[in-house]
Structures are given as structure tokens and as C-alpha cells.
Design an enzyme around this catalytic site. Structure first.
Site, PDB file in Angstrom:
ATOM      1  N   LYS A  44       0.813  -1.227   0.000  1.00 13.46           N
ATOM      2  CA  LYS A  44       0.000   0.000   0.000  1.00 13.46           C
ATOM      3  C   LYS A  44       0.845   1.275   0.000  1.00 13.46           C
ATOM      4  CE  LYS A  44      -4.100  -2.009   0.271  1.00 13.46           C
ATOM      5  NZ  LYS A  44      -5.075  -1.886  -0.823  1.00 13.46           N
ATOM      6  N   GLU A  69      -9.677   5.985   3.132  1.00 10.48           N
ATOM      7  CA  GLU A  69     -10.516   4.904   3.652  1.00 10.48           C
ATOM      8  C   GLU A  69      -9.599   3.722   3.889  1.00 10.48           C
ATOM      9  OE1 GLU A  69      -9.954   5.294   0.480  1.00 10.48           O
ATOM     10  OE2 GLU A  69      -9.364   3.241  -0.006  1.00 10.48           O
ATOM     11  N   SER A 125       1.829  -9.614  -0.963  1.00 11.25           N
ATOM     12  CA  SER A 125       1.446  -8.203  -0.836  1.00 11.25           C
ATOM     13  C   SER A 125       1.599  -7.615   0.554  1.00 11.25           C
ATOM     14  CB  SER A 125       0.004  -8.024  -1.322  1.00 11.25           C
ATOM     15  OG  SER A 125      -0.881  -8.808  -0.541  1.00 11.25           O
TER      16      SER A 125
HETATM   17  C1  LIG Z   1      -1.651  -7.005   2.335  1.00 14.01           C
HETATM   18  C2  LIG Z   1      -2.798  -6.641   1.468  1.00 14.01           C
HETATM   19  N1  LIG Z   1      -2.954  -7.249   0.286  1.00 14.01           N
HETATM   20  C3  LIG Z   1      -3.982  -6.958  -0.522  1.00 14.01           C
HETATM   21  C4  LIG Z   1      -4.939  -6.040  -0.156  1.00 14.01           C
HETATM   22  C5  LIG Z   1      -6.095  -5.815  -1.085  1.00 14.01           C
HETATM   23  O1  LIG Z   1      -6.052  -4.623  -1.786  1.00 14.01           O
HETATM   24  P1  LIG Z   1      -5.685  -4.597  -3.315  1.00 14.01           P
HETATM   25  O2  LIG Z   1      -6.564  -5.588  -3.999  1.00 14.01           O
HETATM   26  O3  LIG Z   1      -5.958  -3.201  -3.727  1.00 14.01           O
HETATM   27  O4  LIG Z   1      -4.268  -4.945  -3.472  1.00 14.01           O
HETATM   28  C6  LIG Z   1      -4.820  -5.371   1.069  1.00 14.01           C
HETATM   29  C7  LIG Z   1      -5.823  -4.364   1.463  1.00 14.01           C
HETATM   30  O5  LIG Z   1      -5.921  -3.916   2.549  1.00 14.01           O
HETATM   31  C8  LIG Z   1      -3.722  -5.682   1.895  1.00 14.01           C
HETATM   32  O6  LIG Z   1      -3.568  -5.070   3.082  1.00 14.01           O
END
Ligand SMILES: Cc1ncc(COP(=O)(O)O)c(C=O)c1O
Lengths: 277, 402
Positions: free
Chosen positions: B95, B117, B384
Site C-alpha cells: 500500500k 478509507e 502483498s
Molecule cells: C496485504 C494486502 N494485500 C492486498 C490487499 C487488497 O487490496 P488490493 O486488492 O488493492 O491490493 C490489502 C488491502 O488492505 C492488503 O492489506
């Protein structure tokens, strides 16, 4: 001439401003809406703005959010709202009705199905707050073919270039959002309003309605001195919450507020009334 | 499909085919025009990009590694698995790539107040972090349900000086936090910059957030080429709004041999209706400023979603994903809460990496996919985020009170 044009023409002749109350359809329950609409007309409403409940009313403050939640408890759908309009039309063929809501229920119903059903129901206008003119071509064409006016918003942040764009797409009247904020905010600045409306009139010959932040008869009267229409939403919808499910009590209270506004607006427009704006 | 000029999307008004666009109230149109203008100016400005690169290196810790998960690969007996380690970024998720970029734009625009948000709290933390660093006022909207399951992140945001507003309307999750942030923005549009946390919202957000997140894919592509001499065979990422997924996928879109899979949250199972998988089980509609796949009922009302992971608990998805699905460039699947939990444990025990529950969805899919591939093939998983924020949730599900 459309019902909306007709109504504004009559009012102009009488030197009066239109009073447009907003209520959320299906609040506090679906059976209450049509009698409420008639009561508002009897109390002096010139045009009715009927809110289509939506699960995610992003442009609305807490009062109308809660109204949506109450209406959605009964599953009030766009089709239900159009049926209410049809019911209202059975005994009132002159008061224009405009739906106000968000785009997704219209998308889901389908633009064509919506336009056809709305025409049969006797709807006069559609205002979708999350549909700027840029994205509206398809729906506007279908609405116009059905004789339904697409109503668009102009905001304090709208640039002159955009105003022309909005004015070109708009029919019926232009709705000026009087403040930066959601519905039910409390900070309408009537002094800046006159100037802003004067500026707008250089871009459009359509009647100008003003809404957001009109909470009492005094503000309504002030706005009526400079605008062609006064839209009142949260100040009325709030009464539904106060009357907690008592539909008749709500209708009576709403009619009282509308009558007070009506009288104050007419006095403000009468010859000799001192300008207060 | 080879003829698609990927750089030409979205069009000037933010459309990816029929999706995207700008569906907001009139009050915000001017601010979005202004944002688009500065964004387009600065994304092509070498000085701005140098500043961004500097921050990503010195503050975020980029480039992060592409790690060969050898033990997991061996156990599964199929493709080689590589992990793009976004969990090693400062604040523990992808993020921050986006919040760093948007905060720099906020500064250029002279805005003094930032709003956001958040669902899992990772975007909220990443926003509060950059706001603290730049000395900007910060307000984060978070659904009540999410403040409960991600309470540590609430405290982190408050420590960082942000005001966390608990949203009690609607379903009290991410979509309602987004509604509330929009309401704030429309009220305070003059001095406030809204940092959206994913590739959703009105144009230019989906394109802008993608461009800030595409650093993931650019690095991964280069790293994989360097490590193996070839491109990966498959990319796998979880999809909430879709920012980590598009960040990994986008630089590979023109590489036809690379298969891409987005993994949505199947919750209790897509067939139960209790899930957050709009691409797998929704239909196109308009919400939060763009046209995209949504979870809605037959009357166009948005319906409640469910996922064990707060960051995937959202009824919409970025419009570029909607388009990539329709044209068949990316395949979207879902995995259930239970499968995600299994992925969480497997990664933790096999590789010594505790992943976020969002990420665990991508891992769970790879547990099925890798054995169907050959050992000379490879998969990149977008790791992620790290799972520290989810320890309470995992423990609770297993009947343990911490
Ligand atoms: C670690 C992590 N991966 C994925 C996401 C999902 O968001 P996005 O689909 O925008 O990557 C989040 C959202 O809070 C997250 O914290």
C-alpha cells in the site's frame, strides 16, 4: 410543453418561486409515500422530488442515509418507486415528479426499461447525483425520447467551462447545489448565492433551483428571492425520523413545514417585500 | 490480443472499454480535473519521478527481493515459486507505494489535509505514515467491523497522529468507509486530498494508483529475468480492489506467454453468496465513481460481502480488472476463507514468512496451481503484505485468545 416547463411558466407569471420538497420513497414505509406526496401538494408544493433509496448514498448526510435504510428495510426498489409515481398520477396530473437518486439502480433496471416504465408512470424528470453529463449521453437520449427531463447539478466548484457543458445537457431546470457538502449540511451562504445565480443565468435560460442546506422557512424565503425554485430535503426527512414509523404524524408535520415555507416564500416575493439577500 | 496497446488504457476520460469513467457528484468534478492535470504533469516530470524513486528507496526500502521459495516449490513438486516481497516494505504491505506517490502530489497541489478509507488498516497505516512524515493532517475512515478485527492497525494509525473515524453506517466495512471518505471530500474539497487505497474510484484514481503500484511488476520482471534468464510462466495475486494485482500484472501485460491469475475472496464459498468475489460472481454496475463488476441484488442495491480478510471485503473491484476479465487477458478465480487459512499456515511453516490473510488467498491458489506445472516453469506470487495484523483473527478462528 412538459409538465415541468408548464409549472415554471405558471409560477413565473405569478411571480412565485417553486417549492420542491424531497422525500425518500418508502420512508417510513412504502404505503406512506403516495398519501404523503398528495399532502405535500395540498400544503403548497409545486413539484415533488422523490428519492430512490440506495444502499450507498454517498452524496447524502446522515438524515437521508437513515431514510434510505428505513425504506430499504421494506426492499423499496426503483420499480416500486415508479409504481408509486403511477399511483400518484391517477389523481394528480399536473404536479411534476422528479426522481432523485444514484445511477446503479437505473443501470440495473436497464436504461431502456427505465425510460419506458417511467414514461408510462408519468414521471417528469430524473436526477442521478453520481452521473455527470460526461457519462450521460446514452441515458439522456433515451430519457428525452420518452419525454423525461434529465436534471443536472451545478456546484460552487463548477467552472464556467463546465457550466456550459452541464447547461447543454440539462432540461427542465438546473439544480444548484448551494454548498460544498452532503445533503443536510447547515451552512448555506445566502449572500454568495445571489451573485452565483446571476452568473449562472448568463449560461442558461432554464429555471434555477437551489438545494442543500435549506432548513427553515426563513432560509427558504431568502433563497426564493433569488432562485426560481427552492428544494428542501433533510429538513422534511428529519421529521420522518422524529415520528419514528408514524406515517400520518410524519405527513402532518411535513405538510406544516411545507406550508410555513410556502407562506414565507410568497411573502418574500410579494411586491414591497424588503430584500434580505 | 497481441495488437492491444496497453499504454493507451484508460482513454482520456478514464475508460477501460466499458468500465471506469467518472461517476461522482458535480462538486468533485473540478477537483478530479485538477488532480488529473497535476498527475499527468508530474508522472512525466523527471524531477518528480526522481523524488519518488528516492523516497521509495530510502523510506520504503525498495527494491524489495524476489525470493525463490525453494522449500515450498520442492514440497509442491511442480513450478518454481517466487515471492515478490512487498511485505518487507516499510509499513508491511504494498500500500505504501501508492501513498508515497499520492502524498507527493498532495504537496504539489498545496493541500494541507489528507483523508483515506481503509479496510485491513494497511492503507490507513501507510497513509498515516506519509502524512506524519510530511506534517499533514490526516483522517482515516474505517468501518466499525474492521476496527474490531484490525485493532492493532487502528492503534498504529493513532500513534502516527491520524484521526481514525469509526464508520457505523451500512455494513460497517470498507465500502461504507469509502462512502464516508467521499462525503468528507465533498465537504472539504478545497484543502483536502483524498488518497484512495486501491485501483478503484473515479478517474484518474484507477490509472494513477496502478502507475504508482506498477513498480512491483517492473522490479519483479527485471529480477526474474536476471535470476532465471526468462520470463515467469504465471503471476498470481489476490484481488480486493486490485492494486497489488495490477501493480504486478501491468508491466507484463504485453508478454503473451505470461499467464495471470487474480484471486478473489470466496468467503464461505461463492455458491453460498457469502463472499467478496465480484469478478467471479457479480455483474457490471456503477459504484464509488466508476463502472465495474459489483456484488448487487436484482434491484441494483449493493449487497453485504464477507471475507475473513478485511482488505478483500469489498463489493467492487478496479475497472481495469473488469476489462482484463472481459477480454480474457487475466483469469479470475476465488478461494474460500478456509483455503486462505491453509495457505497462511503453509507459507508460515514452510518458508518462515507470515503472510497477510489477503495475500494468503493468492498463496492458496498456488498450492493448487504449482503441482500442475513443470519444475522448469515458474510462478510469481505477489506477497502483498505481512500477517502481523491478522494474528488476532487467525487465533480467534482457532479458538485461541491472545
Ligand atoms: C496485504 C494486502 N494485500 C492486498 C490487499 C487488497 O487490496 P488490493 O486488492 O488493492 O491490493 C490489502 C488491502 O488492505 C492488503 O492489506
Amino acid at each position: 410543453m412538459s409538465r415541468i416547463e408548464q409549472r415554471f411558466a405558471e409560477l413565473r407569471e405569478q411571480n412565485r418561486a417553486a417549492l420542491i420538497p424531497y422525500v425518500t420513497a418508502g420512508d417510513p414505509e412504502p404505503g406512506a409515500t403516495v398519501p404523503l406526496m398528495h399532502a405535500l401538494v395540498a400544503a403548497g408544493a409545486d413539484l415533488i422530488e422523490l428519492g430512490v433509496p440506495f444502499s450507498d448514498p454517498m452524496a447524502d448526510g446522515p438524515v437521508i442515509q437513515k431514510a434510505c435504510e428505513r425504506a430499504l428495510r421494506f426492499g423499496t426498489s426503483l420499480r416500486d418507486v415508479l409504481a408509486m409515481v403511477a399511483e400518484f398520477r391517477k389523481t394528480d396530473t399536473t404536479t411534476p415528479v422528479v426522481l432523485m437518486g444514484y445511477l446503479n439502480p437505473v443501470e440495473r433496471m436497464g436504461y431502456e426499461a427505465f425510460a419506458a416504465t417511467a414514461k408510462t408512470a408519468g414521471l417528469d424528470g430524473l436526477l442521478t447525483v453520481d452521473l455527470p453529463p460526461e457519462e450521460s449521453e446514452e441515458v439522456v437520449d433515451l430519457l428525452e425520447a420518452s419525454g423525461i427531463d434529465p436534471i443536472f447539478l451545478v456546484a460552487p466548484t463548477t467552472s464556467d467551462a463546465r457550466i456550459d457543458h452541464v447547461a447543454r445537457a440539462a432540461r427542465g431546470f438546473v439544480y444548484y447545489v448551494s454548498l460544498k457538502g452532503v445533503t443536510g449540511s447547515q451552512t448555506l451562504d445566502t449572500s454568495a448565492l445571489a451573485e452565483r445565480l446571476e452568473g449562472l443565468r448568463r449560461h442558461t435560460g432554464l429555471p434555477l433551483g437551489v438545494g442543500f442546506g435549506i432548513r427553515d422557512a426563513q432560509t427558504a424565503a431568502q433563497v426564493a428571492q433569488v432562485a426560481d425554485a427552492v428544494v428542501v430535503g433533510s429538513a422534511i426527512v428529519r421529521l420522518a425520523e422524529e415520528h419514528d414509523g408514524d406515517a400520518d404524524g410524519f405527513a402532518r408535520a411535513a405538510a406544516t413545514v411545507v406550508r410555513e415555507m410556502r407562506d414565507a416564500m410568497d411573502v418574500a416575493r410579494s411586491p414591497g417585500a424588503a430584500a434580505t439577500v | 490480443m497481441s495488437k492491444i496497446d496497453w499504454a493507451a488504457f484508460p482513454d482520456a476520460r478514464g475508460h477501460f472499454g466499458p468500465y471506469g469513467g467518472r461517476f461522482v457528484s458535480e462538486t468533485l468534478m473540478g477537483a478530479l480535473d485538477e488532480l488529473q492535470q497535476v498527475y499527468e504533469q508530474y508522472i512525466n516530470d523527471p524531477d518528480f519521478m526522481a523524488e519518488l524513486d528516492h523516497d521509495l528507496k530510502q523510506f520504503v526500502g525498495r527494491p524489495n527481493p524476489l525470493y525463490h521459495a525453494e522449500r515450498l516449490s520442492r514440497e509442491l513438486g511442480g513450478a518454481q515459486i517466487y515471492l515478490k516481497r512487498e511485505d518487507l516494505n516499510h509499513t508491511g504491505a504494498h500500500k505504501v507505494n501508492n501513498t508515497i506517490g499520492q502524498a507527493l502530489l498532495a504537496k504539489k497541489l498545496g493541500k494541507t489535509r489528507i483523508i483515506a478509507e481503509t479496510g485491513a488498516g494497511q492503507h490507513g497505516v501507510a497513509t498515516a505514515t506519509v502524512a506524519a512524515r510530511l506534517g499533514l493532517e490526516c483522517v482515516v475512515y474505517m468501518g466499525e467491523e474492521d476496527t474490531r478485527r484490525q485493532s492493532q492497525n487502528v492503534y498504529r494509525m493513532r500513534l502516527l497522529g491520524a484521526e481514525v473515524v469509526v464508520v457505523k453506517s451500512g455494513t460497517r466495512t470498507l465500502k461504507d468507509a469509502l462512502n464516508e471518505a467521499m462525503r468528507d471530500w465533498v465537504t472539504n474539497v478545497d484543502d483536502t486530498f483524498y488518497i484512495i487505497g486501491t485501483v478503484a474510484g473515479p478517474h484518474p484514481y484507477p490509472a494513477m494508483v496502478r502507475d504508482f503500484q506498477a513498480v512491483i511488476g517492473r522490479e519483479a520482471r527485471e529480477q526474474h529475468l536476471e535470476m532465471t534468464g526468462k520470463l515467469p510462466d504465471a503471476l498470481v495475486a489476490c484481488v480486493g480492489g486490485g492494486s497489488n494485482a495490477i501493480g504486478l500484472f501491468h508491466p507484463f501485460l504485453g508478454d503473451e506467454s505470461v499467464e495471470m491469475i487474480g484471486v478473489e475472496a470466496g468467503g464461505d464459498g461463492v455458491e453460498t453468496g457469502r463472499h467478496s468475489a465480484p469478478l467471479c460472481a457479480g455483474q457490471p454496475g456503477v459504484l464509488h465513481g466508476n463502472r465495474t463488476y459489483l456484488m448487487e441484488d436484482e434491484n441494483g442495491q449493493i449487497i453485504g460481502t464477507h471475507s475473513v480478510s478485511a482488505g478483500l471485503d469489498y463489493p467492487g473491484v478496479g475497472p481495469e480488472h473488469a476489462w482484463l476479465k472481459d477480454i480474457g487477458r487475466v483469469n479470475y478465480v476465488s478461494v474460500t476463507d478456509d483455503q486462505a487459512l491453509a495457505g497462511f499456515h503453509r507459507m508460515t511453516r514452510t518458508e518462515g514468512i507470515i503472510p497477510a490473510l489477503e495475500t494468503s488467498h493468492a498463496i492458496a491458489h498456488v498450492l493448487d496451481l504449482a503441482p500442475q506445472m513443470r519444475p522448469d516453469q515458474s510462478i510469481i506470487i505477489n506477497l502483498s503484505g505481512r500477517g502481523d495484523k491478522d494474528l488476532n483473527t487467525v487465533a480467534e478462528r482457532e479458538g485461541i485468545t491472545l
